[in-house]
Design a protein around this motif. Structure first.
Motif, mmCIF file in Angstrom:
data_model
loop_
_atom_site.group_PDB
_atom_site.id
_atom_site.type_symbol
_atom_site.label_atom_id
_atom_site.label_comp_id
_atom_site.label_asym_id
_atom_site.label_seq_id
_atom_site.Cartn_x
_atom_site.Cartn_y
_atom_site.Cartn_z
ATOM 1 N N GLY A 38 0.831 -1.210 0.000
ATOM 2 C CA GLY A 38 0.000 0.000 0.000
ATOM 3 C C GLY A 38 0.864 1.258 0.000
ATOM 4 N N ARG A 39 1.944 1.206 0.751
ATOM 5 C CA ARG A 39 2.852 2.368 0.781
ATOM 6 C C ARG A 39 3.437 2.631 -0.603
ATOM 7 N NH1 ARG A 39 4.006 0.395 6.009
ATOM 8 N NH2 ARG A 39 5.697 -0.964 5.321
ATOM 9 N N ALA A 40 3.551 1.580 -1.405
ATOM 10 C CA ALA A 40 4.057 1.749 -2.777
ATOM 11 C C ALA A 40 2.899 1.932 -3.762
ATOM 12 C CB ALA A 40 4.911 0.552 -3.159
ATOM 13 N N LYS A 41 1.716 2.206 -3.219
ATOM 14 C CA LYS A 41 0.505 2.428 -4.042
ATOM 15 C C LYS A 41 0.097 1.193 -4.856
ATOM 16 C CE LYS A 41 0.260 7.206 -3.575
ATOM 17 N NZ LYS A 41 0.860 7.028 -2.227
ATOM 18 N N ILE A 42 0.371 0.028 -4.298
ATOM 19 C CA ILE A 42 -0.058 -1.208 -4.965
ATOM 20 C C ILE A 42 -1.213 -1.797 -4.166
ATOM 21 C CG2 ILE A 42 0.610 -3.556 -5.614
ATOM 22 C CD1 ILE A 42 3.502 -2.512 -5.869
ATOM 23 N N ASP A 43 -2.301 -2.091 -4.873
ATOM 24 C CA ASP A 43 -3.482 -2.660 -4.240
ATOM 25 C C ASP A 43 -3.326 -4.187 -4.180
ATOM 26 O OD1 ASP A 43 -5.948 -3.541 -3.494
ATOM 27 O OD2 ASP A 43 -7.005 -2.810 -5.282
ATOM 28 N N ASP A 362 7.486 -1.409 -10.419
ATOM 29 C CA ASP A 362 7.047 -0.020 -10.616
ATOM 30 C C ASP A 362 7.468 0.406 -12.025
ATOM 31 O OD1 ASP A 362 6.612 2.685 -10.706
ATOM 32 O OD2 ASP A 362 7.435 3.080 -8.709
#
Ligand code: RM4
Ligand code: MN
Ligand code: MN
Length: 425
Positions: A38-43, A362
């Motif tokens: 989540g911190r890496a914007k991955i769901d 990413d």
């Protein structure tokens, strides 16, 4: 074969009891990973959905001990026929649900009852992937020999026999609901001068054109290259370049199959894969791993980073929705010192692991670093994804599809092997 109802080679009760006993830990690990992603914007849920949708085929021939040319040390309860091989694949599928397809090898898996086999597969939750032909061995009573080649033989009678066999494989596959034929030939030379390189390839194309024209509308033919073995000086379809040229000459239904063990040492396989994607000719994979040659070891056991890099290319193509990109993921392994079914389970998980790790790359940052020629940071993006332990995602994806949190543990607990040993004595 009379089995139309759902069949459970592994007691679902044993699977669910096991899952229940580890549920807490799996979910705790999953939540922990979810936070980090989540911190890496991955769901994490989106990734889990993709993991659940991943599908791969098990090779029927991988259910038994393979052996080397020095001998084979079979284990207890090995399958004696295609029905038993299918049941074994059903056991793998029950524990690792992503392994929900089977690739057959003819005549090893020859059946007089394709309809019955299709029903049996369906009851086990299995479908059929590519059919494999075999013109690298002579069968009893065969009128002419493949000793000096099959599709490329200098004698037209041998070529005709090999063509007819491939067409028979297509017909059997049609009855089973398969949609592809994989052609790997052992043709080649053991000595310089033995083969006319250009003549042999010409004959290959003549034969393949006949096979190609027998393909149903919605079928593909996969050309599988291999650098050496059983021919030790040269093979006719030696590398991806030859494979690509043949596929291009044949037409849209012809594609290239990459067996990870079929290249010269140190070949950059991920780049080969990228090329085939770019040229619209990537048909599928035979995953396995190797140290020296076509070792057929379990996927990800020697070079897991290479497997990840291959999937990095595949995940990128999937994300970009490259037209016509729809590769068949298959295993092709030979087990000598492990329980074949356990090895198949482990490999199925490792291939899926590489896929899921590749989904974490990413790609925006990667593209930026590539643009800036920042090699160090570009590599670090890949390494970050590769180092992520996605086991909780894989476990939950299996559990949600009715599989096991720990497939090998449940397989051992289930007594499947012991039962097979008794019944197949
Ligand atoms: C070959 C090749 C083929 C497989 C045979 C059994 O080396 O990998 O794919 O059908 O082995
Ligand atoms: Mn192969
Ligand atoms: Mn091989």
């Amino acid at each position: 074969m009379k089995q139309t109802m759902t069949q459970h080679p592994i007691d679902p009760g044993v699977i669910s009891a096991h899952n229940k006993s580890v549920e807490k830990e799996v979910l705790a690990d999953y939540r922990h990973l979810g936070k980090a992603l989540g911190r890496a914007k991955i769901d994490i849920e989106a990734v889990t959905q993709k993991a659940m949708a991943f599908s791969l085929a098990v090779p029927s021939w991988g259910t038994a001990t393979g052996g080397t040319r020095f001998g084979a040390f079979g284990g207890p309860g090995e399958p004696r026929n295609i029905e038993e091989k299918l049941l074994d694949c059903g056991a793998v599928r029950a524990l690792v649900p992503s392994a929900d397809r089977v690739s057959l090898h003819i005549p090893w898996d020859k059946t007089g009852d394709p309809e019955g086999l299709k029903k049996a597969a369906k009851a086990l939750g299995l479908a059929f992937d590519a059919m494999n032909s075999n013109t690298f061995q002579d069968q009893p009573g065969q009128p002419v020999s493949y000793k000096f080649g099959s599709l490329t033989h200098t004698d037209a009678a041998v070529r005709d026999l090999a063509v007819a066999h491939n067409i028979e494989c297509i017909r059997t596959g049609e009855a089973l609901g398969a949609r592809a034929l994989t052609v790997w030939i052992g043709d080649g030379a053991n000595f310089p001068g033995q083969d006319d390189f250009r003549g042999a390839l010409q004959r290959y194309m003549d034969s393949m054109r006949k096979i190609y024209s027998a393909l149903p509308e919605d079928w593909n033919v996969f050309i599988e290259h291999k650098m050496y073995e059983p021919a030790f000086y040269s093979t006719v379809i030696s590398d991806w370049g030859t494979s690509y040229w043949c596929a291009r000459e044949l037409g849209d239904k012809a594609k290239c199959l990459v067996d990870l063990g079929h290249h010269a040492p140190n070949v950059n396989i991920e780049q080969v894969v990228a090329r085939l994607i770019q040229f619209g000719k990537l048909g599928g994979f035979h995953s396995n791993d190797s140290k020296y040659g076509d070792d057929d070891l379990d996927a990800g056991s020697i070079k897991p980073f290479q497997l990840f890099l291959v999937f990095n290319e595949l995940a990128a193509a999937e994300l970009e929705k490259v037209p016509g990109f729809e590769p068949s993921y298959m295993l092709d392994q030979s087990h000598n010192v492990t329980d074949p079914l356990e090895s198949l389970m482990v490999s199925a998980v490792e291939v899926q692991r590489a896929y899921v790790q590749a989904l974490l790359v990413d790609r925006v940052a990667l593209a930026e670093y590539q643009l800036k020629n920042d090699a160090l940071s570009a590599l670090s993006i890949l390494k970050k994804a590769f180092r992520t332990d996605v086991s909780p995602i894989l476990a939950l994806a299996r559990i949600r599809r009715g599989g096991a949190a720990d497939p090998v543990a449940v397989f051992r607990e289930s007594g499947y092997r012991e039962k097979a040993a008794q019944e197949r004595a």
